[in-house]
Design a protein around this motif. Structure first.
Motif, PDB file in Angstrom:
ATOM      1  N   GLY A 184       0.850  -1.286  -0.022  1.00 59.39           N
ATOM      2  CA  GLY A 184       0.021   0.018  -0.005  1.00 59.39           C
ATOM      3  C   GLY A 184       1.201   1.225   0.027  1.00 59.39           C
ATOM      4  N   TRP A 185       0.582   2.144   0.724  1.00 60.66           N
ATOM      5  CA  TRP A 185       1.032   3.439   0.828  1.00 60.66           C
ATOM      6  C   TRP A 185       1.293   3.988   2.125  1.00 60.66           C
ATOM      7  CZ3 TRP A 185       3.501   5.598  -3.522  1.00 60.66           C
ATOM      8  CH2 TRP A 185       3.208   4.940  -4.589  1.00 60.66           C
ATOM      9  N   ARG A 186       2.519   4.472   2.576  1.00 57.47           N
ATOM     10  CA  ARG A 186       2.670   4.933   3.910  1.00 57.47           C
ATOM     11  C   ARG A 186       2.770   6.627   3.795  1.00 57.47           C
ATOM     12  NH1 ARG A 186       6.368   2.630   8.572  1.00 57.47           N
ATOM     13  NH2 ARG A 186       4.165   1.514   8.889  1.00 57.47           N
ATOM     14  N   GLU A 196      -4.408   1.669   2.324  1.00 55.17           N
ATOM     15  CA  GLU A 196      -4.615   0.825   0.966  1.00 55.17           C
ATOM     16  C   GLU A 196      -4.715   1.621  -0.401  1.00 55.17           C
ATOM     17  OE1 GLU A 196      -7.682  -2.182   1.461  1.00 55.17           O
ATOM     18  OE2 GLU A 196      -7.268  -2.341   3.413  1.00 55.17           O
ATOM     19  N   ARG A 197      -5.190   2.672  -0.243  1.00 49.91           N
ATOM     20  CA  ARG A 197      -5.494   3.451  -1.456  1.00 49.91           C
ATOM     21  C   ARG A 197      -5.262   5.043  -0.953  1.00 49.91           C
ATOM     22  NH1 ARG A 197     -11.061   2.840  -1.829  1.00 49.91           N
ATOM     23  NH2 ARG A 197     -11.043   1.106  -3.145  1.00 49.91           N
ATOM     24  N   VAL A 313      -7.033  13.294 -14.030  1.00 48.62           N
ATOM     25  CA  VAL A 313      -8.084  12.321 -13.190  1.00 48.62           C
ATOM     26  C   VAL A 313      -7.650  10.731 -13.492  1.00 48.62           C
ATOM     27  CG1 VAL A 313     -10.410  11.984 -12.246  1.00 48.62           C
ATOM     28  CG2 VAL A 313      -9.762  14.294 -13.182  1.00 48.62           C
ATOM     29  N   GLY A 314      -7.366  10.071 -12.250  1.00 49.82           N
ATOM     30  CA  GLY A 314      -7.411   8.782 -12.695  1.00 49.82           C
ATOM     31  C   GLY A 314      -6.419   8.034 -11.694  1.00 49.82           C
ATOM     32  N   GLY A 319      -2.955   1.511  -6.553  1.00 51.18           N
ATOM     33  CA  GLY A 319      -3.340   2.276  -4.896  1.00 51.18           C
ATOM     34  C   GLY A 319      -3.132   3.613  -4.989  1.00 51.18           C
ATOM     35  N   LEU A 320      -2.775   4.367  -5.975  1.00 51.79           N
ATOM     36  CA  LEU A 320      -2.480   5.688  -5.846  1.00 51.79           C
ATOM     37  C   LEU A 320      -3.209   6.506  -7.114  1.00 51.79           C
ATOM     38  CD1 LEU A 320      -0.824   8.322  -4.578  1.00 51.79           C
ATOM     39  CD2 LEU A 320       0.887   7.770  -6.366  1.00 51.79           C
TER      40      LEU A 320
END
Length: 377
Positions: A184-186, A196-197, A313-314, A319-320
């Motif tokens: 995921g992302w920190r 997660e997103r 946009v998108g 997850g990013l």
């Protein structure tokens, strides 16, 4: 210990709060929205709040139709004070090619169901707005049902609805870093959040933020200098009026007027003094009765310009996601775009409108939407 959430939205302007609300409406849970300052304090808070149908491509016209529906109904839908001021829009020009393009755009708007659009010659402009000087004018287009809002009213209404649906919102949460972590992302700020997103709704900060992961955008802030006058043109119709040949902008602001000169980029040293000098020169021709109207207040706001005239946009990476770069049109289009993106993220894209052309990784190109002369609406 890092806090864990399903979705982290970064940016609490009109795009971020709208996305939080619509993701919750799609059934997404465990959503956290963070804002570095206060909700609506960035480009959204400085926006003039214009909302118009006058665009020249099917996508932008459809986004405007949905944006107009959002703002006209927001007070009722969200049970929150979001006044709608139906002052109209008037675009005008003395150049035959621009007048022709305005008429073509008006015809496209009619074909898409926005039929209350009027192509005017100079004589009809004078009848509609007697204060406009028509010397050198050939014509224009008037849309009486367009209007303006106070953007932060919409932000507060959307935030209230998002909180009711279980979204957590934190202000004064300044992000320091964004990195991949355990699939995921920190995100590190005042504390650490593992998501997660992540969805970036970061306006003109987006280019700097995304450069580290290889996405080169050209979104950048441009200060827009304007002034609010003492009461003027009392009892007269003042639509948001733009002379497309010079960038002169005049619109109603309570009992007074908001005046500005729209530029793509400001010359070195440009500020309110230079803007007001330029306004006076232009108004002597285009609005002679208000050349010397007293100024009550100076205002300035940053506009997120750059790119190819369309927002980004998108999905950026797994997850990013992002929604930014509206070129000053975020107040009118961001609520509709946020709703469409929320459906894509939730796996149920809207079958009636494809926003894949707004992909952040699209190849650079000239804007097909030319009606972007107004930086803030």
């Amino acid at each position: 210990m890092a806090e864990r959430v399903s979705t982290l939205i970064i940016g609490g302007g009109i795009a971020g709060t709208a996305l939080a609300h619509y993701l919750a409406e799609e059934g997404e849970k465990d959503i956290l929205l963070v804002e570095a300052d206060e909700l609506g304090s960035g480009s959204t808070g400085g926006s003039f709040g214009g909302v118009r149908q006058q665009f020249s491509t099917p996508l932008e016209i459809e986004l405007s139709r949905r944006g107009l529906d959002f703002w006209r109904s927001a007070e009722r839908v969200f049970d929150s004070p979001v006044p709608w001021h139906e002052n109209g829009y008037l675009f005008m020009s003395g150049k035959p090619d621009i007048v022709s393009k305005l008429a073509e755009a008006a015809e496209l708007q009619r074909s898409m169901g926005l039929t209350d659009v009027h192509v005017l010659d100079a004589e009809h402009i004078k009848e509609l707005t007697p204060w406009v000087g028509t010397e050198g004018l050939l014509g224009g287009v008037y849309t009486p049902r367009d209007g303006k809002v106070t953007p932060t009213d919409g932000v507060m209404a959307l935030a209230k609805a998002a909180r009711r649906a279980g979204v957590t919102i934190r202000e004064h949460w300044d992000m320091k870093s964004l990195e991949r972590h355990n699939g995921g992302w920190r995100v590190t700020g005042p504390d650490v959040v593992d998501a997660e997103r992540v969805v970036l709704c970061t306006g003109d900060w987006s280019s700097e933020l995304l450069r580290s992961i290889g996405l080169e955008l050209t979104i950048h802030p441009v200060p827009l200098y304007a002034a609010i006058t003492e009461p003027a043109l009392q009892g007269q119709l003042v639509p948001l009026t733009i002379d497309l040949d010079t960038g002169l902008l005049i619109e109603r602001e309570s009992g007074g007027l908001l005046i500005a000169v729209l530029l793509e980029e400001n010359p070195p040293g440009y500020g309110h003094a230079q803007m007001l000098d330029e306004y006076a020169d232009l108004a002597r021709v285009r609005a002679p009765s208000i050349v010397d109207v007293p100024i009550a207040k100076h205002v300035v706001a940053n506009v997120d310009l750059g790119g190819d005239g369309h927002p980004y946009v998108g999905q950026v990476q797994d997850g990013l996601w992002m929604i930014a770069g509206f070129g000053g049109h975020g107040v009118m289009h961001a609520p509709a775009v946020a709703q469409l993106l929320a459906k894509v993220i939730a796996g149920r894209p809207d079958p009636t409108l494809d926003i894949s052309t707004l992909d952040p990784w699209r190849k650079p190109g000239a804007a097909s939407e030319w009606m972007v002369a107004s930086k803030k609406g």
